[in-house]
Design an enzyme around this catalytic site. Sequence first.
Site, short mmCIF file in Angstrom:
data_model
loop_
_atom_site.label_atom_id
_atom_site.label_comp_id
_atom_site.label_asym_id
_atom_site.label_seq_id
_atom_site.Cartn_x
_atom_site.Cartn_y
_atom_site.Cartn_z
N ASP A 67 0.85 -1.19 0.00
CA ASP A 67 0.00 0.00 0.00
C ASP A 67 0.89 1.25 0.00
O ASP A 67 2.11 1.15 -0.19
CB ASP A 67 -1.01 -0.03 1.18
CG ASP A 67 -0.35 0.21 2.54
OD1 ASP A 67 0.89 0.35 2.61
OD2 ASP A 67 -1.10 0.26 3.54
N HIS A 68 0.29 2.40 0.24
CA HIS A 68 1.02 3.68 0.17
C HIS A 68 2.13 3.80 1.22
O HIS A 68 3.06 4.58 1.04
CB HIS A 68 0.03 4.85 0.33
CG HIS A 68 -0.75 4.78 1.60
ND1 HIS A 68 -1.82 3.92 1.77
CD2 HIS A 68 -0.61 5.43 2.78
CE1 HIS A 68 -2.31 4.07 2.99
NE2 HIS A 68 -1.59 4.98 3.62
N CYS A 76 2.83 -3.50 4.07
CA CYS A 76 2.04 -2.29 4.37
C CYS A 76 2.75 -1.61 5.53
O CYS A 76 3.96 -1.81 5.70
CB CYS A 76 0.57 -2.63 4.65
SG CYS A 76 0.23 -3.60 6.13
N THR A 127 2.42 -2.00 8.85
CA THR A 127 2.80 -3.00 9.86
C THR A 127 2.98 -4.40 9.29
O THR A 127 3.54 -5.27 9.97
CB THR A 127 1.70 -3.11 10.94
OG1 THR A 127 0.49 -3.49 10.27
CG2 THR A 127 1.50 -1.79 11.67
N VAL A 173 0.43 -6.21 8.98
CA VAL A 173 -0.69 -6.95 9.58
C VAL A 173 -1.95 -6.87 8.71
O VAL A 173 -2.53 -7.89 8.33
CB VAL A 173 -0.98 -6.46 11.01
CG1 VAL A 173 -2.23 -7.12 11.57
CG2 VAL A 173 0.21 -6.75 11.92
N GLY A 174 -2.37 -5.65 8.39
CA GLY A 174 -3.62 -5.49 7.63
C GLY A 174 -3.56 -6.23 6.30
O GLY A 174 -4.50 -6.96 5.92
N HIS A 195 7.60 -24.63 8.75
CA HIS A 195 6.51 -25.25 9.53
C HIS A 195 5.13 -25.01 8.94
O HIS A 195 4.27 -25.88 9.03
CB HIS A 195 6.52 -24.72 10.98
CG HIS A 195 7.67 -25.25 11.78
ND1 HIS A 195 7.74 -25.13 13.14
CD2 HIS A 195 8.82 -25.87 11.40
CE1 HIS A 195 8.88 -25.68 13.59
NE2 HIS A 195 9.55 -26.12 12.55
N HIS A 223 4.37 -31.51 10.15
CA HIS A 223 3.75 -30.22 9.82
C HIS A 223 2.70 -30.34 8.71
O HIS A 223 1.84 -29.48 8.58
CB HIS A 223 4.82 -29.21 9.40
CG HIS A 223 5.88 -29.04 10.42
ND1 HIS A 223 5.63 -28.45 11.65
CD2 HIS A 223 7.18 -29.42 10.44
CE1 HIS A 223 6.74 -28.46 12.37
NE2 HIS A 223 7.69 -29.04 11.66
N ARG A 238 -0.96 -30.59 9.87
CA ARG A 238 -1.41 -29.32 10.48
C ARG A 238 -1.73 -28.29 9.42
O ARG A 238 -2.72 -27.55 9.51
CB ARG A 238 -0.32 -28.80 11.42
CG ARG A 238 -0.09 -29.70 12.61
CD ARG A 238 1.17 -29.34 13.35
NE ARG A 238 1.41 -30.27 14.44
CZ ARG A 238 2.59 -30.45 15.02
NH1 ARG A 238 3.64 -29.75 14.62
NH2 ARG A 238 2.73 -31.32 16.00
C1 RB5 Z 1 -1.88 2.74 6.53
O1 RB5 Z 1 -1.81 3.95 7.23
C2 RB5 Z 1 -1.73 1.58 7.50
O2 RB5 Z 1 -2.85 1.46 8.30
C3 RB5 Z 1 -1.46 0.30 6.75
O3 RB5 Z 1 -0.32 0.45 5.97
C4 RB5 Z 1 -1.20 -0.95 7.58
O4 RB5 Z 1 -0.26 -0.72 8.57
C5 RB5 Z 1 -2.37 -1.66 8.07
O5 RB5 Z 1 -2.26 -2.74 8.69
#
Ligand code: RB5
Length: 142
Positions: free
Chosen positions: A8-9, A65, A67, A69-70, A98, A133, A136
């Site tokens: 993403d950005h 991205c 983090t 995570v998203g 694994h 593994h 699983r």
């Molecule tokens: C964007 O600001 C941020 O929320 C995205 O890049 C990411 O970290 C989401 O998990």
Amino acid sequence: MKIAIGNDHAAVALKWEILEYVESLGHQAVNYGTDTGERCDYPVYGKLVARAVAAKEADCGILICGTGVGISIAANKVKGIRAGVCSDTATARLIKEHNNANILAFGARIVGPELAKELVRAYLAAEFLGGRHQARVELLEE
Ligand code: RB5
């Protein structure tokens, strides 16, 4: 290997560094991410890469991205996808050994470019260990 890369950005600059690094390792990198710093929605890019990997248009994927995570949550909604978020090289190796992860994810706001390259190197060099593994990983698909 053919490697689908999405971002993403928050991760445009790191994406270019990783794309170049992946190619320097002898792989083909395909860019599915945004190339501008204009705010966008990470699920769009997570799913684009996940669908490409699930459809075997790419051997595996890298998602970045802010983090990690998203974009990995988005990818993991696609059937057949196992995306793992990493910020250390042991985890980057183990998600392959694994979990047979077919997507490596990390955060551009969490890891610097040199560590990010180490994560990519560790993930790409690892092999799924199978054995105990295997069952699983199969359970993940049920
Ligand atoms: C964007 O600001 C941020 O929320 C995205 O890049 C990411 O970290 C989401 O998990």
